[in-house]
Design an enzyme around this catalytic site. Structure first.
Site, short mmCIF file in Angstrom:
data_model
loop_
_atom_site.label_atom_id
_atom_site.label_comp_id
_atom_site.label_asym_id
_atom_site.label_seq_id
_atom_site.Cartn_x
_atom_site.Cartn_y
_atom_site.Cartn_z
N LYS A 1 15.29 -3.25 2.49
CA LYS A 1 14.28 -2.69 1.58
C LYS A 1 14.63 -1.24 1.25
CE LYS A 1 9.85 -4.94 2.67
NZ LYS A 1 8.52 -4.64 3.26
N CYS B 1 -5.20 -9.83 2.25
CA CYS B 1 -6.31 -8.96 2.66
C CYS B 1 -7.57 -9.71 3.06
CB CYS B 1 -6.61 -7.99 1.54
SG CYS B 1 -5.22 -6.93 1.22
N VAL C 1 0.84 -1.20 0.00
CA VAL C 1 0.00 0.00 0.00
C VAL C 1 0.87 1.26 0.00
CG1 VAL C 1 -1.75 1.32 1.27
CG2 VAL C 1 -1.89 -1.18 1.20
N PHE D 1 -8.25 0.70 -1.90
CA PHE D 1 -8.96 -0.43 -2.50
C PHE D 1 -8.11 -1.03 -3.61
CE2 PHE D 1 -12.67 0.38 -0.06
CZ PHE D 1 -12.76 1.76 0.07
N LYS E 1 -7.40 -11.88 6.28
CA LYS E 1 -7.10 -11.02 7.44
C LYS E 1 -8.28 -10.09 7.74
CE LYS E 1 -4.35 -7.36 6.50
NZ LYS E 1 -4.92 -6.06 6.88
N ARG F 1 -5.97 -3.54 -5.71
CA ARG F 1 -5.83 -4.98 -5.89
C ARG F 1 -4.39 -5.29 -6.29
NH1 ARG F 1 -9.87 -5.51 -10.59
NH2 ARG F 1 -9.18 -3.34 -10.75
N GLY G 1 -7.27 -16.08 -1.37
CA GLY G 1 -6.09 -16.00 -0.49
C GLY G 1 -5.67 -14.54 -0.43
N PHE H 1 -15.95 -11.27 -9.41
CA PHE H 1 -15.81 -12.00 -8.15
C PHE H 1 -16.83 -13.11 -7.99
CE2 PHE H 1 -12.35 -10.01 -5.75
CZ PHE H 1 -11.98 -9.10 -6.72
N LYS I 1 -14.21 -0.09 4.29
CA LYS I 1 -13.12 -0.94 3.80
C LYS I 1 -13.37 -2.40 4.17
CE LYS I 1 -9.17 -2.45 2.44
NZ LYS I 1 -8.77 -2.59 1.04
C1 UDX Z 1 -8.41 -7.31 -2.47
C2 UDX Z 1 -9.49 -6.32 -2.88
O1 UDX Z 1 -9.92 -6.64 -4.21
C3 UDX Z 1 -8.90 -4.91 -2.88
O2 UDX Z 1 -9.92 -3.99 -3.20
C4 UDX Z 1 -8.35 -4.62 -1.48
O3 UDX Z 1 -7.78 -3.33 -1.43
C5 UDX Z 1 -7.30 -5.64 -1.11
O4 UDX Z 1 -7.86 -6.96 -1.18
P1 UDX Z 1 -6.34 -8.50 -3.56
O5 UDX Z 1 -6.37 -9.31 -2.31
O6 UDX Z 1 -5.07 -7.93 -4.03
O7 UDX Z 1 -7.40 -7.26 -3.43
O8 UDX Z 1 -6.84 -9.44 -4.75
P2 UDX Z 1 -8.24 -9.77 -5.41
O9 UDX Z 1 -8.08 -9.57 -6.86
O10 UDX Z 1 -9.34 -9.09 -4.71
O11 UDX Z 1 -8.37 -11.36 -5.14
C6 UDX Z 1 -8.44 -11.78 -3.81
C7 UDX Z 1 -8.54 -13.29 -3.84
O12 UDX Z 1 -9.81 -13.71 -4.37
C8 UDX Z 1 -7.47 -13.97 -4.72
O13 UDX Z 1 -6.97 -15.11 -4.05
C9 UDX Z 1 -8.24 -14.40 -5.96
O14 UDX Z 1 -7.69 -15.57 -6.54
C10 UDX Z 1 -9.61 -14.70 -5.36
N1 UDX Z 1 -10.69 -14.59 -6.33
C11 UDX Z 1 -10.95 -13.39 -6.91
C12 UDX Z 1 -11.48 -15.70 -6.59
O15 UDX Z 1 -11.23 -16.79 -6.06
N2 UDX Z 1 -12.52 -15.58 -7.45
C13 UDX Z 1 -12.81 -14.40 -8.06
O16 UDX Z 1 -13.75 -14.36 -8.85
C14 UDX Z 1 -12.00 -13.27 -7.79
#
Ligand code: UDX
Length: 441
Positions: free
Chosen positions: A38, A263, A14, A155, A266, A157, A260, A252, A207
């Protein structure tokens, strides 16, 4: 639009994206990172994380002088007009968020407020954290000083973070003063997105509620996938049929091996915990977690049902990161499935476009855990191919070559990246998630 002196505390997924983003928007940014290794990389323009486009922007902003890195939080907070808290808030044993890094930053800021400062929490935090930040500042020397605290949740990703920074669906700012609102509107002035202004508690809840809802969509479609497998229906078409309803939307609703990342798991734990602390029943989200946890054992059962004996078999795995376009393996399904396969006596041939180095730190190379630099070498001589992450390159795989290289023509697809008939025409047995009856008849 005015330009501000901004300190970003924490150069993780972030903080680093936000620091580069703010610099690109025209602000003067210092990013505080306490990890010396880092920090050395960042000062050289090398990003410690893989994120498309990030390292190029980092180098550009370093070169033009609008972004710099330091370990000195006190000096940076004293210099800055606005301080974004982007430190980690990892889950504790009981599921609550560990806010010790947030508290440490608030404590340090309290001592350097010589002129008005806006302190903005951007890390994902449980509701009422901003109130604790304010109390901490009061307790450690900020009493009577001129400052505001605000909430500006991100937000982003992973794998799409820069795009999400510059093209967000919305910007949420939780504020307690017009001055704080004006500053945050100014900071984001160049971004064309709706700005939702709320009180701070509301912004903090948005959030957690957003992430929990997205996780719920995923567990919902995975629950439906289980029924599709039982009756012989196609969950991908179900998701399509649902998603055409604008109130549902197809995003989604991708059934598979489950969610996984750093985010969703947790944030659900923290949201459930904060609700419990306020005697509110969030058992719906506990079911979301339960369905997600079940994905791995259902997938393993499918592999065992089809392969009969796993002992001494070789299985190739494509995809170690928790999602495509990232090297991040936190809470990745691979981390849970691989130990189970090893305990069944399987030897593994692993490939991932970006996450191998991170994965090796958890699963060092052994005679039963081998890493390959290309997907086809991983498949060569394997009894089955398991796909756990939907990297673009896997979708374009040469299936005729895969068929030739596999010892037995079995593909278990945890991300439904192929169409069954596309795979079967190569003489491969294809086992996706929720797409017709999958176990051996
Ligand atoms: C997420 C939120 O999307 C983001 O807005 C927030 O700020 C942080 O958490 P991120 O964890 O980076 O982002 O990934 P994301 O693309 O949301 O996917 C999260 C998990 O869901 C991944 O493991 C992905 O494989 C899984 N997923 C996503 C599915 O299993 N099916 C879907 O249709 C979409």
């Amino acid at each position: 639009m005015s330009s501000y002196r901004i300190a970003v505390v924490g150069a993780g997924y972030v903080g680093l994206v936000s620091a580069c983003g703010f610099a690109e928007l025209g602000h003067e940014v210092v990013c505080v990172e306490k990890d010396e290794d880092k920090l050395a990389m960042l000062k050289e323009g090398v990003s410690p994380i893989y994120e498309p486009g990030l390292e190029e922007l980092l180098k550009e902003k370093l070169a033009c002088g609008s972004l710099r890195f330091t370990h000195d939080l006190g000096e940076s907070a004293a210099w800055a007009q606005v301080i974004f808290i982007c430190v980690g808030t990892p889950p504790r044993e009981d599921g609550s968020a560990d806010l010790s890094q947030v508290e440490e930053v608030a404590r340090r800021i309290a001592g350097v407020i010589d002129e008005y400062k806006l302190i903005v929490e951007k890390s994902t935090v449980p509701v009422k954290t901003a109130q604790w930040i304010k109390r901490t500042i009061e307790l450690y020397g900020g009493k009577g000083k001129s400052y505001d605290v605000a909430s500006n949740p991100e937000f982003l990703r992973e794998g799409n973070a820069l795009n999400d920074f510059f093209n967000p669906d919305r910007i949420v700012i939780g504020v307690e003063s017009d001055r704080a609102e004006k500053i945050l509107r100014d900071i984001y002035a160049k971004i064309d997105a709706p700005i939702l202004v709320t009180d701070i508690n509301t912004a903090e809840i948005i959030k957690h509620a957003s992430n929990s809802f997205l996780a719920m969509k995923i567990s919902f479609i995975n629950m439906v996938a289980d029924l599709c497998e039982a009756v012989g229906a196609d969950v991908k078409r179900v998701a399509k049929g649902m998603g055409l309803d604008r109130r549902i939307g197809e995003a989604f609703l991708g059934a598979g091996i489950g969610y996984g990342g750093s985010c969703f798991p947790k944030d659900l734990k923290a949201f459930i915990k904060i609700a419990e602390e306020h005697h509110v029943d969030f058992s719906l989200l506990k079911e979301v977690q339960k369905i997600n946890e079940l994905r791995i054992e259902r997938f393993l059962k499918k592999i065992k049902d089809v392969m009969w004996v796993l002992k001494d078999k070789e299985i190739a795995i494509w995809g170690l990161s928790f999602k495509p376009d990232t090297d991040d393996i936190r809470e990745a399904p691979s981390l849970r499935l691989i130990p189970l396969l090893l305990s069944e006596g399987v030897s593994l041939r692993l490939y991932d476009p970006k996450a191998i180095n991170n994965f090796k730190r958890v699963f060092p190379e052994t005679d039963r855990v081998r890493y390959f630099t290309d997907p086809y070498s991983a498949v060569e001589g394997a009894h089955a191919l398991v796909i756990l992450t939907e990297w673009e390159e896997f979708k374009r795989a040469d299936l005729a070559r895969v068929k030739e290289l596999l010892l037995t023509p079995l593909i278990f697809d945890g991300r439904n990246i192929f169409e069954p008939e596309e795979v079967q025409k190569f003489g491969l047995e294809y086992y996706p998630v929720g797409r017709g009856r999958s176990c051996v008849e």
